[in-house]
Design a protein around this motif. Structure first.
Motif, PDB file in Angstrom:
ATOM      1  N   HIS A  97     -16.952  77.434  52.424  1.00 62.24           N
ATOM      2  CA  HIS A  97     -15.747  78.011  53.013  1.00 62.24           C
ATOM      3  C   HIS A  97     -15.576  79.494  52.691  1.00 62.24           C
ATOM      4  O   HIS A  97     -14.496  80.051  52.879  1.00 62.24           O
ATOM      5  N   GLU A 350     -17.451  71.796  56.644  1.00 65.39           N
ATOM      6  CA  GLU A 350     -16.127  72.418  56.619  1.00 65.39           C
ATOM      7  C   GLU A 350     -15.034  71.362  56.663  1.00 65.39           C
ATOM      8  O   GLU A 350     -15.147  70.349  57.352  1.00 65.39           O
ATOM      9  N   THR A 355      -9.592  75.029  56.886  1.00 64.57           N
ATOM     10  CA  THR A 355      -9.630  75.951  58.022  1.00 64.57           C
ATOM     11  C   THR A 355      -8.257  76.092  58.669  1.00 64.57           C
ATOM     12  O   THR A 355      -7.928  77.168  59.182  1.00 64.57           O
TER      13      THR A 355
END
Length: 399
Positions: A97, A350, A355
């Motif tokens: 990330h 991810e 996010t």
């Protein structure tokens, strides 16, 4: 990718060191870790609402994983994957990330359940283990220490001095129960003063939520963990800080600095209503705690002077409210790792929960803007002194 001058810093990220995992595995009541028949991994059970589900489910023994079956299709808790305790896994998550620095902390319920006579040594051991972890990845990891809140007062205050001496420590993580009576407990004021004097920022995190009956009879079997996590945790933080404010804790410990998890719960939305209720409360006005001549700082002022917020809010709307309430210079990015992993997909890739928070910052403040860079890392870098490899000192103060 972050440039050398634009760090991405995660200030809300947890780890359970191996010693803490072993402690939870040895327990017979929550918090605990248990193995279940048919489950690939042991499960962490920490929420009061999960205790009822635990009672309906027969656990296995470590030596006989097939010795029992579950009487409920819904296993309590969450799987304890390598994300909880593996340093290698934490660094992989950071790299995936594009996170440069993480300020790790023990997750709830910390040491709130430890007997008084064991709390001091247990906390020292856990904090030393965190310090050792950070030493394995210098420059990438710092930590918030854990306080032995159930220990005698002299042990607790001595722990503040010990924590201040640890090289990678930048503050403490604290739940809302305090010494057992909440954060407006007068007995906690000396601890807050000692933390402030030693420049140890408090990361305030919820755990106890609201009483289970608030969620109604259908919640346990039909609604998963949504209500206690989405609503109970934020309200717990809001109530705890409102109590501190009404008790005058911020005036009694003016050097105290708090980072509130989950963007302050509902404080950014309810601060105005709290203010209105204060100035219209006859008792507070009669006692000189509100109204003309009281000298009272507003909750808005406290939010901009002694409180920081993390940016774990998952939406542009929520983040804008947090910015308005506390200021763009007082927000700090977080992931809440290892909680809220992706379901049905690769945990090594991810995570949506990460996010979404990064996307909220971009949408609210503008892609690549000065404000976005500050929230994503610049603020934490300065507020938590991450430019100093060694922020410890021999001048720890216990007052």
């Amino acid at each position: 990718m972050a440039s050398p001058t634009h760090h991405v810093v995660d200030i809300h990220t947890h780890m359970y060191p191996p010693a803490y995992i072993e402690l939870l595995e040895s327990r017979n009541s929550i918090p605990l870790i248990r193995k279940f028949a048919g489950a690939d991994e042991p499960r962490l059970i920490i929420l009061p609402a999960e205790a009822e589900s635990l009672d309906k489910t027969t656990t296995t023994t470590p030596n006989d994983p097939a010795s029992s079956t579950s009487s409920s299709p819904h296993l309590p808790g969450r799987p304890v994957t390598s994300h909880y305790s593996s340093l290698k896994q934490k660094l992989h998550f950071m790299d995936t990330h594009q996170i440069d620095i993480s300020v790790i902390s023990l997750a709830n319920p910390w040491l709130d359940f430890i007997p008084s006579e064991d709390a001091g040594e247990t906390a020292k051991s856990i904090n030393q283990e965190f310090s050792h972890m950070c030493g394995q990845a210098p420059g990438r990891l710092f930590f918030f220490a854990t306080l032995p809140l159930t220990a005698p007062p002299e042990t607790l205050l001595a722990a503040v001095g010990h924590i201040r001496s640890l090289k990678y420590c930048r503050g403490v993580i604290l739940g809302t129960s305090g010494l057992g009576k909440g954060l407006d407990d007068p007995a906690l004021v000396p601890v807050f003063r000692a933390l402030g004097a030693n420049k140890l920022t408090v990361f305030l995190h919820p755990h106890y939520g609201l009483p289970s009956e608030v969620w109604g009879p259908r919640a346990t079997d039909e609604y998963g963990h949504v209500l206690p996590l989405a609503l109970g945790f934020p309200m717990e933080t809001t109530i705890a800080v409102a109590r501190m404010y009404l008790a005058g804790v911020f005036e009694q410990a003016p050097e105290l600095r708090l980072i509130l998890a989950h963007s302050g719960g509902t404080l950014p939305f309810l601060a105005g209503r709290i203010e209105s209720c204060v100035v219209h409360d006859g008792q507070l006005v009669r006692e000189g705690k509100a109204g003309p001549g009281s000298g009272r700082r507003t909750l808005w002022q406290v939010l901009k002077e002694q409180i920081y917020l993390d940016a774990v809010v998952y939406s542009e709307v929520g983040l804008k409210a947090a910015v308005e309430a506390s200021g763009v210079d007082r927000l700090m990015f977080g992931t809440d790792h290892p909680f809220f992993p992706p379901l049905g997909s690769d945990e090594q890739g991810e995570w949506e929960s990460v996010t979404w928070n990064a996307e909220a910052v971009r949408k609210a403040l503008g892609e690549g803007s000065e404000g976005a860079r500050a929230v994503m890392g610049g603020n934490a870098f300065e507020i938590l002194r991450l430019h100093e490899e060694d922020a410890a000192g021999a001048d720890a103060k216990v007052i």
